[in-house]
Design an enzyme around this catalytic site. Structure first.
Site, PDB file in Angstrom:
ATOM      1  N   LYS A 288       1.456  -1.014   0.115  1.00 30.87           N
ATOM      2  CA  LYS A 288      -0.244  -0.461   0.442  1.00 30.87           C
ATOM      3  C   LYS A 288       1.396   1.068  -0.265  1.00 30.87           C
ATOM      4  CE  LYS A 288      -4.698   0.855   2.220  1.00 30.87           C
ATOM      5  NZ  LYS A 288      -4.956   0.475   3.429  1.00 30.87           N
ATOM      6  N   ILE A 289       1.027   2.296  -1.007  1.00 29.70           N
ATOM      7  CA  ILE A 289       1.185   3.594  -1.410  1.00 29.70           C
ATOM      8  C   ILE A 289       0.519   4.414  -1.514  1.00 29.70           C
ATOM      9  CG2 ILE A 289       3.008   4.269  -3.066  1.00 29.70           C
ATOM     10  CD1 ILE A 289       3.659   1.754  -2.837  1.00 29.70           C
TER      11      ILE A 289
END
Ligand code: G3P
Length: 216
Positions: free
Chosen positions: A83-84
């Site tokens: 997750k970014i």
């Protein structure tokens, strides 16, 4: 619509998995911190419970560090999705990681233009935050509906994850506008079962059955 559980609580994940309700899990640094446990140990436990994508978020802000951190997270388990956050560095890292076969969920997405850029960077998942948009007086679900249309218009591979879900109404509307996934807190998921007529109906069936005892 696929349903993910938006939590890092292993007990709640087990319960919802037993209900047959969930297809994946999303965590974020706030949810992880709330549990007060070792991050890796917790993610591994979740991956053993859930046979689907499990998002684990990077903390770095520079693209090269996000890539390094993301590769480390992805190596923990085949179910881990990196997750970014939706920043230029985040999208640069997304392009690199997706190019290497590592799936990314771009988070903290608040506009259709951001969705378009995430899709072009090759993100497998894109997470618009409906509740936080509603908080500032915008219509979060309208933004999701428009995002879904953009993904469909151009046949992008990205799946929209409706995040920051705050009510059963959000969950229903996510399905109505054709979102691919909604990530839902355990409390809201539990409320989705409830209807007063279900409880009333059970009471009546049992009372009728009891009244007829010995005769059937
Ligand atoms: O999936 C993102 C979510 O955890 C954020 O929710 O309620 O803090 O806006 P909320």
């Amino acid at each position: 619509m696929k349903i993910f559980l938006d939590t890092a609580n292993v007990g709640d994940i087990k319960t919802a998995t037993d209900w047959g309700a969930i297809d994946g899990v999303t965590t974020n640094p706030s949810l992880v911190a709330k549990e007060g446990r070792d991050f890796k140990q917790m993610v591994l436990e979740i991956c053993e419970i859930v046979n689907g994508p499990v998002s684990a978020e990077v903390i770095s802000l520079e693209a090269d560090k996000m890539v390094e951190e993301g590769k480390g997270l992805a190596a923990w388990h085949k179910n881990v999705i990196v997750k970014i956050p939706c920043t230029p560095d985040g999208l640069k890292a997304t392009k690199i990681l997706e190019g290497q076969g590592i799936k990314v969920n771009v988070t903290l997405v608040f506009s259709v233009n951001q969705v378009l850029l995430c899709a072009k960077a090759g993100a497998s998942f894109i997470s618009p935050f409906v509740g936080r948009l509603d908080d500032i007086g915008e219509d979060g679900m309208q933004m999701v509906a428009e995002s879904v249309a953009v993904i469909k218009n151009y046949n992008f591979k990205s799946e929209i994850i409706v995040a920051s879900v705050r009510s059963v109404e959000h969950a229903k509307k996510a399905a109505l506008v054709g979102a691919h996934i909604a990530t839902i807190p355990f409390k809201i998921l539990s409320e989705m079962f409830k209807h007063p007529l279900t409880d009333k109906g059970i009471e009546k069936f049992l009372a009728d059955w009891k009244g007829a005892e010995g005769k059937v």
